[in-house]
Write an enzyme that holds these catalytic residues in place. Sequence first.
Site, PDB file in Angstrom:
ATOM      1  N   GLY A 105       0.812  -1.262   0.066  1.00 26.02           N
ATOM      2  CA  GLY A 105      -0.173  -0.113  -0.019  1.00 26.02           C
ATOM      3  C   GLY A 105       0.835   1.260   0.041  1.00 26.02           C
TER       4      GLY A 105
ATOM      5  N   GLY B  55       0.562   5.324   1.395  1.00 23.19           N
ATOM      6  CA  GLY B  55      -0.113   6.342   1.946  1.00 23.19           C
ATOM      7  C   GLY B  55       0.422   7.697   1.577  1.00 23.19           C
TER       8      GLY B  55
ATOM      9  N   PHE C   3       2.112   9.493   3.316  1.00 26.52           N
ATOM     10  CA  PHE C   3       3.508   9.888   3.854  1.00 26.52           C
ATOM     11  C   PHE C   3       4.598   8.702   3.624  1.00 26.52           C
ATOM     12  CE2 PHE C   3       0.679   8.738   7.708  1.00 26.52           C
ATOM     13  CZ  PHE C   3       1.071   7.312   7.733  1.00 26.52           C
ATOM     14  N   GLY C   4       4.172   7.757   2.639  1.00 26.80           N
ATOM     15  CA  GLY C   4       5.185   6.706   2.400  1.00 26.80           C
ATOM     16  C   GLY C   4       4.431   5.606   2.005  1.00 26.80           C
TER      17      GLY C   4
ATOM     18  N   VAL D  61       3.532   1.106   2.451  1.00 19.14           N
ATOM     19  CA  VAL D  61       3.204   0.199   3.478  1.00 19.14           C
ATOM     20  C   VAL D  61       3.847  -0.915   2.864  1.00 19.14           C
ATOM     21  CG1 VAL D  61       1.446  -0.926   4.735  1.00 19.14           C
ATOM     22  CG2 VAL D  61       1.013   1.264   4.023  1.00 19.14           C
TER      23      VAL D  61
ATOM     24  N   LYS E  39       4.532   0.873   8.124  1.00 22.75           N
ATOM     25  CA  LYS E  39       4.303   2.053   7.356  1.00 22.75           C
ATOM     26  C   LYS E  39       5.727   2.727   7.674  1.00 22.75           C
ATOM     27  CE  LYS E  39      -0.889   2.383   7.901  1.00 22.75           C
ATOM     28  NZ  LYS E  39      -1.627   3.532   7.598  1.00 22.75           N
TER      29      LYS E  39
ATOM     30  N   ASP F  94     -11.051  10.707   7.630  1.00 22.71           N
ATOM     31  CA  ASP F  94     -10.548  10.187   6.212  1.00 22.71           C
ATOM     32  C   ASP F  94     -11.237   8.601   6.173  1.00 22.71           C
ATOM     33  OD1 ASP F  94      -9.228   9.672   3.862  1.00 22.71           O
ATOM     34  OD2 ASP F  94      -7.444   9.470   4.690  1.00 22.71           O
TER      35      ASP F  94
ATOM     36  N   ARG G 154     -10.551   2.558   1.289  1.00 20.41           N
ATOM     37  CA  ARG G 154      -9.485   2.447   0.983  1.00 20.41           C
ATOM     38  C   ARG G 154      -8.592   2.264   2.452  1.00 20.41           C
ATOM     39  NH1 ARG G 154     -10.552   7.473  -0.664  1.00 20.41           N
ATOM     40  NH2 ARG G 154      -9.723   8.969   1.166  1.00 20.41           N
ATOM     41  N   ASN G 155      -9.280   2.745   3.215  1.00 18.58           N
ATOM     42  CA  ASN G 155      -8.450   2.936   4.725  1.00 18.58           C
ATOM     43  C   ASN G 155      -9.187   1.758   5.701  1.00 18.58           C
ATOM     44  OD1 ASN G 155      -6.797   4.808   3.810  1.00 18.58           O
ATOM     45  ND2 ASN G 155      -8.494   6.609   4.554  1.00 18.58           N
TER      46      ASN G 155
ATOM     47  N   ASP H 105      -5.995   3.218   9.005  1.00 19.81           N
ATOM     48  CA  ASP H 105      -5.072   4.537   8.687  1.00 19.81           C
ATOM     49  C   ASP H 105      -5.740   5.830   9.420  1.00 19.81           C
ATOM     50  OD1 ASP H 105      -4.192   6.805   7.323  1.00 19.81           O
ATOM     51  OD2 ASP H 105      -3.416   5.451   5.852  1.00 19.81           O
TER      52      ASP H 105
END
Length: 281
Positions: free
Chosen positions: A15, A17, A19-20, A22, A39, A138, A142-143, A156
């Site tokens: 995955g 996100g 910020f970066g 997974v 993550k 959020d 997807r989360n 998330d």
Amino acid sequence: MLSHSQLNVAGPIIGSGEFGKVECASLQIESVSIQVAVKSVIPGNCRTACYRDFCNEAERLITLQEHNNIIKLYGFVTRGDPKYIVIEYAKHGDLKCYLHTLRNSVITVAIETRLVKIAMNVASALEYMETLRIVHRDLACRNILLTEDYIAKIGDFGLSRDVYESGEYSLLQGAEGQGPLPLRWMPPELLNRGIFEPKSDVWSFGVVMWEIASLGETPFQTLPVFVFSKMLDDGTRLHKPNNCTNKAYILMYKCWLKHIESRPSPSTLLEELEEFLSENE
Ligand code: ADE
């Protein structure tokens, strides 16, 4: 706190996100090795806002560990770079991808039941978060992650906020270093005035129900933000997906009431979804 030597991050990437990425990894705890997801973030390589979301998620996950529908936290690697949040590995990945796999299958009663249970798992997590006054902001398929047994877990928390910390109502707009926002899942009061509170997540829950019923469509896919936000203000809502029952559509529609207080509470959502289950029996 965990150390880099306890983690073997061999991938694959499962995955990404804000910020970066997974990745799959194995975590060594004493003599036992368990499969986990990590993550990661390298603070120097990302914007201040994304590192802030990473730290925010870490902090929020610590608070939210007492619930089966929230992804389990194993710990953090904070010394050296990259920094890692180490969480439970969810075998069936995210709900949006799972819904897409169903597009080529016959939707049996067993799958319908599974989907209702997934929605109930999410409502149950919202009920728990409400008691802690944490707003997710959020919530979207997807989360949401699915375990081996198709138990749904919110996975998330990058944008989540504690409404005690931020005050009952907070203004998002104009906030410094704001990252990308999940506009298509947001209620009009958040889109237009930056106001959020637990019932903002109920609006997004309605959008999650809609994503489930449409097997993973993107809300207002073809419309630019300024168009659909005006439409929402004028009272237009997402259409009823094909094959969606009237009862399910009415329930999601209630989540999209303009009057915040009139939206159902997570407990009411749970009760109503439970009735769908008995109808499937
Ligand atoms: N994708 C994002 N996070 C994940 C996790 N914890 N398990 C499996 N897939 C993921």
